[in-house]
Design an enzyme around this catalytic site. Structure first.
Site, PDB file in Angstrom:
ATOM      1  N   HIS A  65      77.092 -48.467 -65.108  1.00  0.00           N
ATOM      2  CA  HIS A  65      78.016 -48.993 -66.103  1.00  0.00           C
ATOM      3  C   HIS A  65      77.800 -50.482 -66.296  1.00  0.00           C
ATOM      4  CE1 HIS A  65      79.947 -49.223 -62.148  1.00  0.00           C
ATOM      5  NE2 HIS A  65      80.496 -50.348 -62.581  1.00  0.00           N
ATOM      6  N   ALA A  66      78.236 -50.951 -67.442  1.00  0.00           N
ATOM      7  CA  ALA A  66      78.114 -52.374 -67.767  1.00  0.00           C
ATOM      8  C   ALA A  66      79.095 -52.699 -68.878  1.00  0.00           C
ATOM      9  CB  ALA A  66      76.687 -52.697 -68.210  1.00  0.00           C
TER      10      ALA A  66
END
Length: 153
Positions: A65-66
Site C-alpha cells: 500500500h501507499a
C-alpha cells in the site's frame, strides 16, 4: 460485503511474477491500467513503503500500500499469483494473493481504516479460500463486491 476501496474489474488480475520486485511492478502496472495513474509513481510509493517493512500479511497474503498524489479516493487492485512467491512475510510463507491499496496523500485515518478492513476480510479463512480458488478474475471481483459467492467460487 463491500470493499473498503473502489475496485475496478480491470484491477483484478492473474500474475506470473516470481519475485517480490516483479509483484510490486506488476501491481503498479495493474493500478496504472485500471485507474490511469502513473505506474512509476505508484511503484515508487509501493517500494518506499515496502522498505519500511514487509507488507507480507502472512498466511499467503500481502497488502502492499501507499499514498498517492492525485487520487481522490482509496483504490484497490488484486493479483492472484500463479505460483507462490517469497515476500518476507512475518510467518515466512510465500504469498499467493496480493491486495494493493492506494489512498490520497492526506487520507489520514481513512487509509488506516481501509487497511484494517482488508486485514479483517483476509483473516476470514473461508473468504481467503474462496478468493484463492475462484475460477477467474471475474469471480474474484464478484466476491469482493459482494456478488453471489456461490456462483463465484
Amino acid at each position: 460485503m463491500t470493499p473498503p476501496f473502489q475496485i475496478d474489474p480491470a484491477a483484478v488480475a492473474a500474475c506470473s511474477a516470481t519475485t517480490k520486485a516483479q509483484i510490486l511492478s506488476d501491481l503498479a502496472n495493474c493500478f496504472a491500467s485500471a485507474y490511469h495513474v502513473d505506474a512509476a509513481q505508484v511503484l515508487a510509493g509501493l517500494v518506499e513503503r515496502e522498505e519500511l517493512g514487509s507488507t507480507g500479511f502472512g498466511r499467503g497474503i500481502a497488502i502492499p500500500h501507499a499514498r498517492l498524489a492525485g487520487t481522490d479516493r482509496a483504490i484497490g487492485a488484486i493479483l492472484r499469483l500463479k505460483t507462490p512467491v517469497p515476500f518476507d512475510a512475518a510467518d515466512q510463507l510465500p504469498v499467493e494473493l496480493v491486495v494493493g491499496l492506494l489512498s490520497p496523500c492526506h487520507s489520514g485515518a481513512d487509509h488506516l481504516h481501509a487497511l484494517a478492513a482488508i486485514s479483517r476480510l483476509l483473516r476470514d479463512d473461508a473468504m481467503r479460500e474462496r478468493l484463492l480458488s475462484a475460477p477467474d478474475n471475474q469471480a474474484v471481483y464478484a466476491l469482493l463486491i459482494g456478488g453471489n459467492d456461490r456462483d463465484a467460487a
